[in-house]
Write a protein that holds these residues in place. Structure first.
Motif, short mmCIF file in Angstrom:
data_model
loop_
_atom_site.label_atom_id
_atom_site.label_comp_id
_atom_site.label_asym_id
_atom_site.label_seq_id
_atom_site.Cartn_x
_atom_site.Cartn_y
_atom_site.Cartn_z
N LEU A 243 0.84 -1.19 0.00
CA LEU A 243 0.00 0.00 0.00
C LEU A 243 0.88 1.25 0.00
CD1 LEU A 243 -2.86 0.93 -0.12
CD2 LEU A 243 -3.04 0.74 2.35
N GLY A 244 0.68 2.07 -1.00
CA GLY A 244 1.55 3.22 -1.22
C GLY A 244 2.56 2.96 -2.32
N LYS A 245 2.71 1.69 -2.67
CA LYS A 245 3.64 1.29 -3.74
C LYS A 245 2.87 0.74 -4.92
CE LYS A 245 7.40 -1.99 -4.64
NZ LYS A 245 8.22 -3.09 -4.03
N LEU A 246 1.94 -0.19 -4.66
CA LEU A 246 1.10 -0.78 -5.69
C LEU A 246 -0.33 -0.28 -5.45
CD1 LEU A 246 0.72 -2.75 -8.06
CD2 LEU A 246 0.49 -4.60 -6.39
N PRO A 247 -0.86 0.60 -6.30
CA PRO A 247 -2.15 1.25 -6.05
C PRO A 247 -3.27 0.25 -5.75
CG PRO A 247 -1.06 2.27 -7.91
CD PRO A 247 -0.25 1.06 -7.56
N LEU A 248 -4.03 0.55 -4.68
CA LEU A 248 -5.16 -0.28 -4.28
C LEU A 248 -6.44 0.52 -4.50
CD1 LEU A 248 -6.25 -2.89 -2.95
CD2 LEU A 248 -6.06 -1.71 -0.75
N ILE A 249 -7.27 0.01 -5.41
CA ILE A 249 -8.57 0.64 -5.71
C ILE A 249 -9.65 -0.33 -5.26
CG2 ILE A 249 -9.99 1.68 -7.54
CD1 ILE A 249 -7.34 1.73 -9.22
N SER A 250 -10.69 0.19 -4.63
CA SER A 250 -11.67 -0.73 -4.07
C SER A 250 -13.07 -0.13 -4.06
CB SER A 250 -11.28 -1.11 -2.64
OG SER A 250 -11.49 -0.02 -1.76
N VAL A 251 -14.02 -1.02 -3.83
CA VAL A 251 -15.40 -0.66 -3.53
C VAL A 251 -15.77 -1.34 -2.22
CG1 VAL A 251 -17.78 -1.19 -4.18
CG2 VAL A 251 -16.25 -0.14 -5.85
N ALA A 252 -16.34 -0.59 -1.29
CA ALA A 252 -16.86 -1.13 -0.03
C ALA A 252 -15.79 -1.82 0.81
CB ALA A 252 -18.01 -2.10 -0.31
N THR A 253 -14.54 -1.46 0.63
CA THR A 253 -13.45 -2.08 1.38
C THR A 253 -12.95 -1.14 2.48
OG1 THR A 253 -12.83 -3.47 -0.48
CG2 THR A 253 -11.15 -3.10 1.20
N VAL A 254 -12.68 0.09 2.12
CA VAL A 254 -12.32 1.08 3.13
C VAL A 254 -13.44 2.10 3.21
CG1 VAL A 254 -10.61 2.74 3.93
CG2 VAL A 254 -9.88 0.76 2.60
N ASP A 255 -14.20 2.06 4.30
CA ASP A 255 -15.33 2.96 4.47
C ASP A 255 -15.55 3.19 5.96
OD1 ASP A 255 -16.59 0.66 5.46
OD2 ASP A 255 -17.73 0.29 3.63
N GLY A 256 -16.72 3.74 6.29
CA GLY A 256 -16.99 4.08 7.69
C GLY A 256 -17.02 2.89 8.62
N THR A 257 -17.25 1.68 8.11
CA THR A 257 -17.29 0.50 8.98
C THR A 257 -15.89 -0.06 9.24
OG1 THR A 257 -17.58 -1.07 7.16
CG2 THR A 257 -19.58 -0.14 8.14
N THR A 258 -14.97 0.17 8.34
CA THR A 258 -13.64 -0.44 8.46
C THR A 258 -12.53 0.54 8.83
OG1 THR A 258 -13.24 -0.19 6.07
CG2 THR A 258 -14.23 -2.26 6.82
N LEU A 259 -12.69 1.82 8.49
CA LEU A 259 -11.63 2.78 8.77
C LEU A 259 -11.31 2.91 10.26
CD1 LEU A 259 -9.67 4.63 7.33
CD2 LEU A 259 -11.36 6.49 7.51
N PRO A 260 -12.31 2.83 11.17
CA PRO A 260 -11.96 2.89 12.60
C PRO A 260 -11.02 1.78 13.05
CG PRO A 260 -14.30 3.30 12.31
CD PRO A 260 -13.77 2.86 10.97
#
Length: 393
Positions: A243-260
């Protein structure tokens, strides 16, 4: 008639009047079932849905459309079999008129027909499996979610295409929504993915898959992993130095339920979403402030859609005066979608699934740690191609 007899008659009349008033109040009360995934790795999604819905009800003094509501909650445990049993209880024993919630697509596929065939309105605030948006559409079936998996991942595919990545490695869990997600991505991403990998539902160790994707040498990775899977995948992706080297694009992976749970581990991830807490409209500003004050966290897109579901029901029940027995009138009132969405634009297409806007939302380092930042719109008022397979007009 003696005084005693007169008093007894009066008492009987008062009792009967009280019983009649109680019966009238009971009939005026609308019973709503909430059926969602409230336990296990996906439980955070269903909890966000439930919390947001109950916030809206509380803000309206436990009424929707001016009518008192009683909510009956059931946990489907991410099991279609458990969900079918729970739905049967809600319909046959609890006598609900409307069921909302619906967290995962495989569960919704199992319960949609039994619920709507029983004359009960099913209003999903998350799961939107592709078959039900197309030829499986039904008059009493609505979805106020952030688009079908096809829609939201078509926006993800478009974002990936716009960013110019030519060699993309795709991953998703092996169930209805995961397959729909990859199908949606491939409709708008013009290159052939380097590989598409489906992992078991609820798998939490991705070390072998991450080693495989590194060996494939892509220039970006696209994933759909919700809930607990998302937390583990992103942490392991970061631990592998990607992460930060190989771009990670997602849907419903990093959001309000997981970021905490992820905090700054997720910084640098790029998402396609129909919602972000920083969307600048009056409805969302009020919603975010109230949700954070009550629950101590920022709302996710699951919470936003569920809050909208309550607002939709509030408007519809007001139009029909709380009468849920006339299904045609209730359906017509729901179809107008006469409410202000926290997500901005919202209206129903002819298949009774939503038309929404989709945004690029990045995970950035803010003054208080990692936060979600809306960058741009990817799609506006985006129509699902599946609507053409729906016979309803």
């Amino acid at each position: 008639m003696t005084v005693a007899m007169s008093m007894r008659t009066t008492c009987i009349k008062l009792v009967l009047l009280g019983a009649a008033l109680a019966a009238a109040n009971a009939s005026a009360q609308v019973k709503i079932g909430f059926l969602g995934t409230l336990s296990g790795p996906g439980g955070a999604l269903g909890q966000d849905q439930y919390d947001a819905f109950m916030l809206a009800v509380a803000q309206k003094d436990n009424k929707l459309g001016g009518v008192p509501v009683q909510l009956v909650k059931a946990d489907d445990q991410l099991s279609p079999d458990v969900a079918v049993q729970a739905a049967r209880k809600l319909v046959e024993e609890d006598k609900v008129s409307i069921i909302t919630g619906m967290t995962y697509g495989n569960v919704m596929m199992a319960v949609a027909k039994p619920i709507t065939s029983a004359g009960v309105v099913l209003l999903s605030s998350n799961a939107s499996p592709a078959p039900l948006a197309g030829n499986g559409c039904a008059p009493l079936l609505f979805s106020v979610s952030s688009g079908t998996m096809n829609q939201i991942n078509e926006s993800g595919g478009q974002l990936t295409q716009d960013l110019g990545y030519k060699r993309v490695y795709v991953m998703a869990p092996n169930y209805q929504a995961g397959r729909d997600a990859v199908d949606g991505f491939k409709r708008t991403y013009k290159q052939q993915p380097v590989d598409e990998v489906y992992t078991p539902l609820n798998q939490l160790d991705f070390s072998a898959e991450i080693a495989q994707l590194q060996a494939a040498n892509p220039d970006a990775v696209y994933v759909f992993y919700p809930g607990g899977q998302a937390v583990n995948f992103v942490k392991q992706y970061r631990q592998a130095g990607l992460l930060g080297k190989l771009p990670l694009i997602s849907v419903a992976t990093v959001d309000g339920t997981t970021l905490p749970a992820l905090h700054e581990t997720a910084v640098g991830a790029i998402t396609a979403s129909a919602y972000s807490p920083d969307l600048d409209n009056p409805q969302n500003r009020q919603f975010v402030a109230a949700f954070k004050a009550k629950y101590g966290r920022l709302p996710s897109m699951y919470a936003a859609a569920s809050y909208d579901a309550a607002q939709l029901l509030d408007a519809a029940l007001r139009k029909v005066g709380g009468n849920v027995t006339d299904k045609n009138a209730l359906r017509a009132a729901l179809r107008t979608a006469d409410f202000k969405s926290v997500r901005g634009n919202f209206r129903f297409d002819t298949n009774q699934f939503g038309l929404v806007d989709f945004y690029r939302v990045d995970v950035v380092k803010g003054s208080a740690g990692a936060e979600l930042a809306t960058r741009s719109k990817i799609k506006v008022d985006y129509r699902d191609h599946l609507v053409d397979q729906c016979a309803m007009k």
